[in-house]
Design an enzyme around this catalytic site. Structure first.
Site, short mmCIF file in Angstrom:
data_model
loop_
_atom_site.label_atom_id
_atom_site.label_comp_id
_atom_site.label_asym_id
_atom_site.label_seq_id
_atom_site.Cartn_x
_atom_site.Cartn_y
_atom_site.Cartn_z
N PRO A 30 0.85 -1.20 0.00
CG PRO A 30 0.05 -1.00 2.18
CD PRO A 30 0.79 -1.93 1.27
CB CYS A 114 2.19 5.37 7.98
SG CYS A 114 2.37 6.97 7.16
CG HIS A 185 9.25 -1.19 6.08
ND1 HIS A 185 8.74 -0.19 5.28
CD2 HIS A 185 10.60 -1.12 5.93
CE1 HIS A 185 9.75 0.45 4.68
NE2 HIS A 185 10.88 -0.10 5.08
N GLY A 227 12.90 -2.21 0.86
CA GLY A 227 14.16 -2.18 0.12
C GLY A 227 14.38 -3.33 -0.84
NE ARG A 248 10.67 3.39 -1.62
CZ ARG A 248 11.85 3.62 -1.05
NH1 ARG A 248 12.50 4.72 -1.35
NH2 ARG A 248 12.36 2.78 -0.18
#
Length: 349
Positions: A30, A114, A185, A227, A248
């Site tokens: 997301p 976040c 993450h 990453g 990303r």
């Protein structure tokens, strides 16, 4: 019919035999301002099986705002797709989860990762890692409201927390509360002193910490994020964990999604049919614009499709500059793909 999500770790004892996947082995993360319904439609043209996520939707927006605007999606195309929710009030989160299930989402995910100031000011996101009991109550409330999986996406810790001790405590509490899966993450979040962008790059990655967590919880789903820049790395991590999530990299170089179904889901290798992708996106753009939308809403997600290939610069130019001109229509998409074809012919001559 698409296979649906079942959150079981890859090494769990499974006696039930059906057509479900044991776990969503690959997911697109997301991402705020990026993984909207137009992006997800595009990504689904490249991979049929990857789990796609919405942008984070704040629970208050579903309690007080336009629910259709936040939750409508194309169930015939986008699934499997998960709804990520941000919040810290169990009753509001339960209400939001219930709405998500009613709209047809395959999973509800709670954002505990976040680090933005705006999210912190609302007392949710990564700052909730300091309050594992509250997160557990939130998960329990959401689980009580829906029959679909409820998962959590978190960091390995925040600020000066000992990521060994704090993460173990956090994970134990959310699993005890009924959490179906954890996406981690593999960085800390620094809530003061680093911007959201810096928090995606500056804190060092610690994949080993997530692998150790999986060893401690062999019968629980644990996936990794952070990453991961290629499918080779993703596949290697998938051998030690239950799922991998790209953010990303998948957005900026979406062509790699065309190999996901082969690498992670056992599909026969085949070259992506970019003519079909083009035609699907032209048809989608027509539909979106007929409903009052702008072409740029669609094309902005596609600009990285031919990254590193002949004609990619011209493709990006057409998809950004030409798509934003007054009166621009879906023909812009056809023109951009034609530029790639022309460049490849010149390169081959």
């Amino acid at each position: 019919m698409k296979k649906c999500i079942k959150y079981l770790p890859q090494h769990a004892d499974i006696t039930e035999k059906d057509e479900q996947f044991d776990a969503p082995r690959f997911a697109v993360a997301p991402m705020m301002d990026w993984t909207d319904r137009h992006c997800r439609f595009f990504h689904r043209q490249l991979t049929q099986h990857a789990l796609l996520y919405t942008e984070m939707v704040v629970a208050d927006a579903l309690v007080h705002g336009d629910v259709d605007r936040h939750l409508m999606f194309d169930r015939d195309v986008e699934q499997p797709v998960a709804l990520q929710i941000g919040g810290s009030e169990p009753e509001k989160l339960a209400h939001s989860a219930r709405l998500g299930a009613q709209y047809g989402y395959d999973e509800i995910n709670l954002n505990v990762g976040c680090p933005s100031d705006r999210v912190q000011s609302g007392a949710f996101g990564a700052c909730l890692m300091r309050e594992p009991e509250l997160v557990a109550r939130c998960v329990e409330a959401m689980k009580g409201a829906v029959d679909i999986p409820v998962t959590v996406k978190c960091r390995i810790g925040v600020d000066d927390q000992d990521s060994q001790v704090a993460l173990d405590d956090f994970v134990g509490r959310v699993f005890e509360a009924g959490c179906d899966g954890l996406w981690v993450h593999a960085r800390k979040a620094w809530l003061k002193g680093l911007s959201p962008k810096e928090n995606r790059d500056v804190p060092p990655l610690d994949y080993d910490r997530v692998v150790r967590l999986k060893a401690d919880w062999p019968n629980r789903f644990i996936g990794i994020n952070g990453g991961i820049v290629d499918l080779e790395t993703a596949a290697r991590l998938a051998q030690q964990l239950d799922g991998v999530m790209l953010g990303r990299t998948a957005y900026q170089n979406p062509a790699l999604l065309a190999d996901v179904d082969t690498v992670f889901y056992g599909e026969k290798p085949s070259l992506p049919n970019m003519d079909k992708v083009r035609d699907a996106m032209i048809g989608y753009a027509h539909q979106h614009m007929d409903g009052g939308g702008r072409l740029h809403h669609v094309t902005r997600h596609m600009i990285g499709l031919f990254q590193g290939q002949p004609g990619a610069r011209r493709f990006r130019q057409i998809m950004t500059v030409d798509a934003s001109k007054p009166g621009a229509g879906p023909q812009v998409i056809a023109d951009a793909f034609a530029a790639i074809t022309q460049a490849k012919r010149r390169d081959a001559a």
